[in-house]
Design an enzyme around this catalytic site. Structure first.
Site, PDB file in Angstrom:
ATOM      1  N   GLU A 117     -10.150   3.946  -2.414  1.00  0.00           N
ATOM      2  CA  GLU A 117     -10.623   4.347  -1.083  1.00  0.00           C
ATOM      3  C   GLU A 117     -10.833   5.851  -0.982  1.00  0.00           C
ATOM      4  O   GLU A 117     -11.562   6.311  -0.104  1.00  0.00           O
ATOM      5  CB  GLU A 117      -9.637   3.870   0.001  1.00  0.00           C
ATOM      6  CG  GLU A 117      -8.292   4.557  -0.048  1.00  0.00           C
ATOM      7  CD  GLU A 117      -7.315   4.003   0.997  1.00  0.00           C
ATOM      8  OE1 GLU A 117      -6.786   2.899   0.764  1.00  0.00           O
ATOM      9  OE2 GLU A 117      -7.099   4.656   2.020  1.00  0.00           O
TER      10      GLU A 117
ATOM     11  N   ASP B 209       0.841  -1.196   0.000  1.00  0.00           N
ATOM     12  CA  ASP B 209       0.000   0.000   0.000  1.00  0.00           C
ATOM     13  C   ASP B 209       0.876   1.246   0.000  1.00  0.00           C
ATOM     14  O   ASP B 209       1.571   1.525   0.971  1.00  0.00           O
ATOM     15  CB  ASP B 209      -0.894  -0.020   1.254  1.00  0.00           C
ATOM     16  CG  ASP B 209      -1.953   1.071   1.215  1.00  0.00           C
ATOM     17  OD1 ASP B 209      -1.955   1.878   0.265  1.00  0.00           O
ATOM     18  OD2 ASP B 209      -2.782   1.108   2.141  1.00  0.00           O
TER      19      ASP B 209
ATOM     20  N   HIS C  30     -12.395  -1.486   1.217  1.00  0.00           N
ATOM     21  CA  HIS C  30     -11.458  -0.822   2.119  1.00  0.00           C
ATOM     22  C   HIS C  30     -12.119  -0.759   3.502  1.00  0.00           C
ATOM     23  O   HIS C  30     -13.282  -0.373   3.612  1.00  0.00           O
ATOM     24  CB  HIS C  30     -11.187   0.605   1.630  1.00  0.00           C
ATOM     25  CG  HIS C  30     -10.283   1.398   2.507  1.00  0.00           C
ATOM     26  ND1 HIS C  30     -10.741   2.345   3.405  1.00  0.00           N
ATOM     27  CD2 HIS C  30      -8.942   1.359   2.643  1.00  0.00           C
ATOM     28  CE1 HIS C  30      -9.707   2.872   4.041  1.00  0.00           C
ATOM     29  NE2 HIS C  30      -8.597   2.298   3.601  1.00  0.00           N
TER      30      HIS C  30
ATOM     31  N   GLU D  94      -1.395  -1.197  -4.089  1.00  0.00           N
ATOM     32  CA  GLU D  94      -2.544  -0.344  -3.725  1.00  0.00           C
ATOM     33  C   GLU D  94      -2.194   1.138  -3.774  1.00  0.00           C
ATOM     34  O   GLU D  94      -1.167   1.553  -3.246  1.00  0.00           O
ATOM     35  CB  GLU D  94      -2.996  -0.747  -2.310  1.00  0.00           C
ATOM     36  CG  GLU D  94      -4.168   0.041  -1.760  1.00  0.00           C
ATOM     37  CD  GLU D  94      -4.738  -0.621  -0.497  1.00  0.00           C
ATOM     38  OE1 GLU D  94      -4.711  -1.875  -0.416  1.00  0.00           O
ATOM     39  OE2 GLU D  94      -5.190   0.103   0.398  1.00  0.00           O
TER      40      GLU D  94
END
Ligand code: CA
Length: 387
Positions: free
Chosen positions: A252, A200, A302, A226
């Site tokens: 997200e 991420d 998310h 991500e």
């Protein structure tokens, strides 16, 4: 039935240690719960995404802007309420904090609808495609330490998360592209060759830097990459998805059906990660889910925040149809933050005990079957942590 009062509870405490991701270090945990009261004694609970001072400002929107628009309305009319509120706020915020605020209210209205029908939300949506969902554990946050210290800690922590029973793990990056590749290599070493790990970036890279890290992830056989680039950079997402083997995920920081329509039509995501506590609540999440599936894009929600957010997501993960379907379809996963979070572990009268469930079941978590979101917060706990 009528809505009589809407209260935002902003909770906060000092974390035992400072944590970081690619954008900032933080030392406080916060949560923003929304309580919708009615004239029939039924109360609904929801949650708004957004920490710290964002939550404090969102409280102003929930109580000062949205509440006066819908006092006296029937809380079961949640889609009517959604459109009334969105249309009245549209000129002042089609994304961001107004939508985060509306999300918490909408989730609370769904909780009320479930309590009125005496059904869990997954039954209101159309039933459970699964009675439990597998969880992945994220951790490996940034700290004020060297690259080598990060690498050693990440390798250990990745192995520890695997050993807790989670089916996959997710790490943070953000020390710069070259250093980040070292962290990713450390995590692969830590978990071994066959365990899934995800990376991420919290949108810290330019597209060339994301390609540099992404090519390493292709070699390391990472599951997904991500938010590699800024959410506004639709071209960057599309180029990365076309050029890398690793799945590109994100979303997200996107809001409502119109924002999602753009990122899906742009073909930049292998995996969509909608945030129900931000994008507009359950009412809008269901429309975004339909849009994602209309584009044949799998969804892995998310999940961030308190036990209210986790329980809400468990309802949605139960009700999510497999895509595209089959005898052994790829199933959605529950995202679970393994760092210290009292608002998830201690908020509820009957805790979800997710870590224990994961340890005992080999990675899966049961879907709550009580009415609404299926959980009730402890008011004494809320009082103790309210700011
Ligand atoms: Ca993320």
């Amino acid at each position: 039935m009528k809505i009589t009062k809407i209260i935002s509870h902003v909770l906060q405490y000092d974390l035992p240690e400072e944590l970081g991701y690619s954008q900032q270090y933080y030392a406080k945990r916060s949560a923003h719960l929304v309580e919708v009261q009615t004239d029939e004694g039924i109360t609904g609970w929801g949650e708004c995404f957004g920490p710290g001072n964002i939550a404090v400002a969102n409280k102003g929107i929930v109580e000062g802007v949205i509440q006066p628009m819908i006092l006296g309305d029937d809380p079961v009319d949640r889609d009517v309420i959604w459109h009334k509120v969105y249309n009245l706020m549209r000129d002042h915020g089609q994304k961001g904090m107004p939508l985060q605020s509306l999300s918490g209210v909408d989730i609370a209205l769904w909780d009320i609808a479930g309590k009125v029908a005496n059904l869990p939300i997954h039954k209101l949506i159309g039933g459970a495609h699964r009675t439990s969902v597998q969880a992945y554990g994220y951790g490996m946050m940034l700290k004020r330490e060297s690259v080598d210290e990060h690498s050693a800690r990440f390798a250990d922590e990745a192995a520890a998360i695997r050993d807790m029973g989670f089916v996959a793990t997710k790490m943070k990056v953000g020390l710069g592209a070259k250093n980040d590749v070292k962290l990713c290599e450390a995590v692969r070493r830590g978990v071994g060759d066959t365990f899934d790990f995800m990376v991420d970036a919290n949108h810290c890279y330019t597209t060339p830097d994301a390609f540099y890290v992404g090519r390493a992830l292709d070699e390391l056989n990472a599951y997904w990459f991500e938010e590699p680039v800024a959410p506004e950079d639709h071209d960057g997402y599309r180029e990365l998805r076309a050029g890398l083997r690793t799945n590109i995920s994100g979303g997200e920081a996107e809001f409502n059906r119109w924002g999602w329509r753009q990122i899906l039509e742009n073909r930049g995501l292998d995996i969509a990660q909608p945030e129900v506590c931000a994008l507009g609540g359950i009412s809008e999440y269901l429309r975004v889910l339909a849009l994602c599936h209309a584009h044949h894009t799998p969804v892995i929600n998310h999940v961030w925040g308190s036990a209210i957010a986790v329980a809400t997501n468990l309802q949605l993960l139960a009700a999510m149809p497999p895509l595209p379907g089959g005898l052994f379809p790829r199933e959605p996963l529950l995202e679970f933050d393994t760092t210290h979070n009292a608002f998830r572990d201690e908020l509820l009268i009957d805790p979800l005990n997710i870590q224990q469930q994961v340890a005992q079941s080999g990675g899966s978590v049961k879907i709550p079957t009580g009415p609404g979101i299926g959980v009730e917060p402890d008011r004494e706990f809320i009082k103790r942590y309210s700011i």
